[in-house]
Design an enzyme around this catalytic site. Structure first.
Site, PDB file in Angstrom:
ATOM      1  N   ASP A  51       0.833  -1.200   0.000  1.00  0.00           N
ATOM      2  CA  ASP A  51       0.000   0.000   0.000  1.00  0.00           C
ATOM      3  C   ASP A  51       0.870   1.253   0.000  1.00  0.00           C
ATOM      4  O   ASP A  51       1.513   1.575   0.990  1.00  0.00           O
ATOM      5  CB  ASP A  51      -0.904   0.016   1.238  1.00  0.00           C
ATOM      6  CG  ASP A  51      -1.806   1.241   1.233  1.00  0.00           C
ATOM      7  OD1 ASP A  51      -2.769   1.261   0.449  1.00  0.00           O
ATOM      8  OD2 ASP A  51      -1.525   2.192   1.992  1.00  0.00           O
ATOM      9  N   TYR A  56       3.123   9.689   0.297  1.00  0.00           N
ATOM     10  CA  TYR A  56       4.129   9.093   1.182  1.00  0.00           C
ATOM     11  C   TYR A  56       5.556   9.365   0.706  1.00  0.00           C
ATOM     12  O   TYR A  56       6.506   9.147   1.458  1.00  0.00           O
ATOM     13  CB  TYR A  56       3.929   7.572   1.329  1.00  0.00           C
ATOM     14  CG  TYR A  56       2.567   7.152   1.822  1.00  0.00           C
ATOM     15  CD1 TYR A  56       1.704   8.069   2.433  1.00  0.00           C
ATOM     16  CD2 TYR A  56       2.120   5.847   1.675  1.00  0.00           C
ATOM     17  CE1 TYR A  56       0.450   7.692   2.866  1.00  0.00           C
ATOM     18  CE2 TYR A  56       0.861   5.462   2.114  1.00  0.00           C
ATOM     19  CZ  TYR A  56       0.027   6.388   2.695  1.00  0.00           C
ATOM     20  OH  TYR A  56      -1.217   5.997   3.124  1.00  0.00           O
ATOM     21  N   LYS A  85      -2.148   6.186  -4.559  1.00  0.00           N
ATOM     22  CA  LYS A  85      -3.311   7.038  -4.267  1.00  0.00           C
ATOM     23  C   LYS A  85      -3.134   8.426  -4.865  1.00  0.00           C
ATOM     24  O   LYS A  85      -2.032   8.999  -4.826  1.00  0.00           O
ATOM     25  CB  LYS A  85      -3.527   7.154  -2.750  1.00  0.00           C
ATOM     26  CG  LYS A  85      -3.487   5.825  -2.009  1.00  0.00           C
ATOM     27  CD  LYS A  85      -3.960   5.910  -0.565  1.00  0.00           C
ATOM     28  CE  LYS A  85      -3.679   4.622   0.194  1.00  0.00           C
ATOM     29  NZ  LYS A  85      -2.323   4.549   0.778  1.00  0.00           N
ATOM     30  N   HIS A 118      -7.224   9.463  -2.375  1.00  0.00           N
ATOM     31  CA  HIS A 118      -6.653   9.314  -1.033  1.00  0.00           C
ATOM     32  C   HIS A 118      -7.582   9.852   0.049  1.00  0.00           C
ATOM     33  O   HIS A 118      -7.678   9.291   1.143  1.00  0.00           O
ATOM     34  CB  HIS A 118      -5.292  10.017  -0.983  1.00  0.00           C
ATOM     35  CG  HIS A 118      -4.414   9.586   0.146  1.00  0.00           C
ATOM     36  ND1 HIS A 118      -3.046   9.505   0.023  1.00  0.00           N
ATOM     37  CD2 HIS A 118      -4.687   9.222   1.417  1.00  0.00           C
ATOM     38  CE1 HIS A 118      -2.531   9.093   1.182  1.00  0.00           C
ATOM     39  NE2 HIS A 118      -3.498   8.930   2.030  1.00  0.00           N
TER      40      HIS A 118
END
Ligand code: NAP
Ligand code: WDW
Length: 320
Positions: A51, A56, A85, A118
Site C-alpha cells: 500500500d 508518502y 493514491k 486518497h
C-alpha cells in the site's frame, strides 16, 4: 494475479486483492531506504500486497524494491498487488491521469493494481502537498468528486490502473459516487481507519451491501509519535482484553487485531519495517477466533480515531 502468498478477495470489477497488505508509510524521521528492506523481507515471507501513495514520497523506493524482486525471478509483476493514491491537490479531473502517470514513473511500473482517491478533501492545486495560507491553515479547493471519479474511470480504461477505489470516504460520500448518473465503474474498495477501538460497523455494513471491500488502515492502532497521529489515546496493542485473548490463542495482540478484521471480511493493512513483526503479522491464516471472541472484540469499540488527517472541521467537503 496468480500463485500468490496470501488468500485473495474478489473485487467487484473481477480483479483480486490479497487480504493482507503491507503498509508502507513511515514517519519523516525514518530513513527512506528502510521501506526497501521491509518489502524485500515481506516478499520472502509471502506478502504480495503493498500500500503506497504519492503523498508518502516513497514510491521510488517501493518501485525499486519490487523491481529487484521481479528482476531476480522471485516474483512476477502479475503476482504483486500494488496500490497508489491520488493526492488531494490533484482532484481536478484534468490533473488525475497526470498524477497517476507521475506515480507510475516513480514506481517504474506500467500500471498500478489499485488507484485510490486518497481523501475526499480537495486542496489547492500546485507543487505543495499541503498548501497553507499565511495563518498556517490548509487551503482547500472545491472539486466535484464525481468529476474526479470520472477521471479515475478513464485511468482504468487507459490500463494505467487495474482497479479504482476511494479512501477516507464516509457513507454519504461513497453513496454520492455509487449514485452518480452514468457511473461506469464502482469503487472496488474504501480504505479507512479501522481497528477494535473504531470498528466501522455501520460503514462495513454499507460497503458489504454495495459489494465494496472495506480496507482497514491503522489496524494495529497506528502507534505513537507520528505527525498525523493524535496523542493521548490509549494504545490499542496494550488493551487488556486484546491481550487476554492473545494469550488464550498463544498469539500476539497484533495477530488478534489483524485476524479480527479478516473474519469480518475486511482486507487489512499492517505496517512494519521490522523483520520479526513483518513475519508475525503474516501468521494469521492458520487460526480462527471463536464467534464469542469476535463479539468480545466488537465490544471494545469506543470511537477512538488515531488518525486526524482524514477529516477536518473546516473542509468544505466534509460536513459530518
Ligand atoms: P499500523 O499498521 O496500525 O501500525 C504500524 C505501527 O505498529 C508501526 O509503528 C509498527 O512498528 C507497529 N507494529 C507493526 N507490527 C507490530 C506488531 N506485530 N507488534 C507491535 N507493533 C507492531 O499503522 P499505519 O502505518 O498508520 O497504517 C498502516 C498503513 O495504512 C500505512 O502504512 C499506510 O500504508 C496506510 N494508511 C493509509 C491512510 C489513508 O489515509 N488512506 C492513513 C493511514 C495509513 P514497526 O515498523 O517498528 O514494526
Ligand atoms: C488527508 C489524508 C493527510 C495522510 C493524510 C490528509 C491523509 C494520510 C499515517 C499513515 C496517510 C498517517 C499514512 C498519514 C490531510 N492520509 N498517512 O495516508
Amino acid at each position: 494475479m496468480s500463485n500468490i502468498g496470501s488468500p485473495l478477495v474478489k473485487l467487484n470489477d473481477g480483479h483480486a486483492m490479497p487480504v493482507l497488505g503491507l503498509g508502507t508509510s513511515a514517519p519523516a524521521e525514518v530513513a527512506k531506504k528502510e521501506v526497501e528492506e521491509a518489502i524485500n523481507i515481506a516478499i520472502d515471507v509471502g506478502y504480495r500486497h503493498f500500500d503506497s501513495a504519492y503523498f508518502y514520497q516513497n514510491e521510488e523506493e517501493i518501485g525499486r524494491a519490487i523491481g529487484k524482486k521481479i528482476a531476480s525471478g522471485t516474483v512476477k509483476r502479475d503476482e504483486i498487488f500494488c496500490t497508489s493514491k491520488l493526492w488531494s491537490t490533484f482532484h481536478r479531473p484534468e490533473l488525475v491521469q497526470k498524477a497517476l502517470e507521475a506515480s507510475l514513473k516513480k514506481l517504474q511500473m506500467s500500471y498500478v493494481d489499485l488507484y485510490l482517491i486518497h481523501s475526499p478533501m480537495s486542496f489547492k492545486p500546485g507543487d505543495e502537498l499541503l498548501p497553507m495560507d499565511a495563518q498556517g491553515k490548509l487551503i482547500y479547493d472545491t472539486v466535484d468528486l464525481c468529476s474526479t471519479w470520472e477521471a479515475m474511470e478513464k485511468c482504468k480504461d487507459a490500463g494505467l490502473a487495474k482497479s479504482i477505489g476511494v479512501s477516507n470516504f464516509n457513507c454519504r460520500q461513497l453513496e454520492m459516487i455509487l449514485n452518480k448518473p452514468g457511473l461506469k465503474y464502482k469503487p472496488v474498495c474504501n480504505q479507512v481507519e479501522c481497528h477494535p477501538y473504531h470498528n466501522q460497523r455501520k460503514l462495513l455494513e454499507f460497503c458489504k451491501s454495495k459489494d465494496v471491500v472495506l480496507v482497514a488502515y491503522a489496524a494495529l492502532g497506528s502507534n505513537t509519535k507520528k505527525q498525523w497521529v493524535k496523542k493521548g489515546n490509549p494504545i490499542l496493542l496494550e488493551d487488556p482484553v486484546l491481550n487476554a485473548i492473545a494469550e488464550k490463542y498463544r498469539r500476539t495482540p497484533a495477530q488478534i487485531a489483524l485476524r479480527y478484521q479478516l473474519q469480518r471480511g475486511i482486507v487489512v493493512l499492517a505496517k512494519s519495517f521490522n523483520r520479526k513483526r513483518i513475519q508475525e503479522n503474516f501468521q494469521i491464516f492458520d487460526f480462527q477466533l471463536t464467534p464469542e471472541d469476535m463479539k468480545t472484540i466488537d465490544d471494545l469499540n469506543r470511537n477512538i480515531q488515531y488518525f486526524d488527517g482524514s477529516t477536518s472541521e473546516d473542509s468544505p467537503d466534509l460536513d459530518d
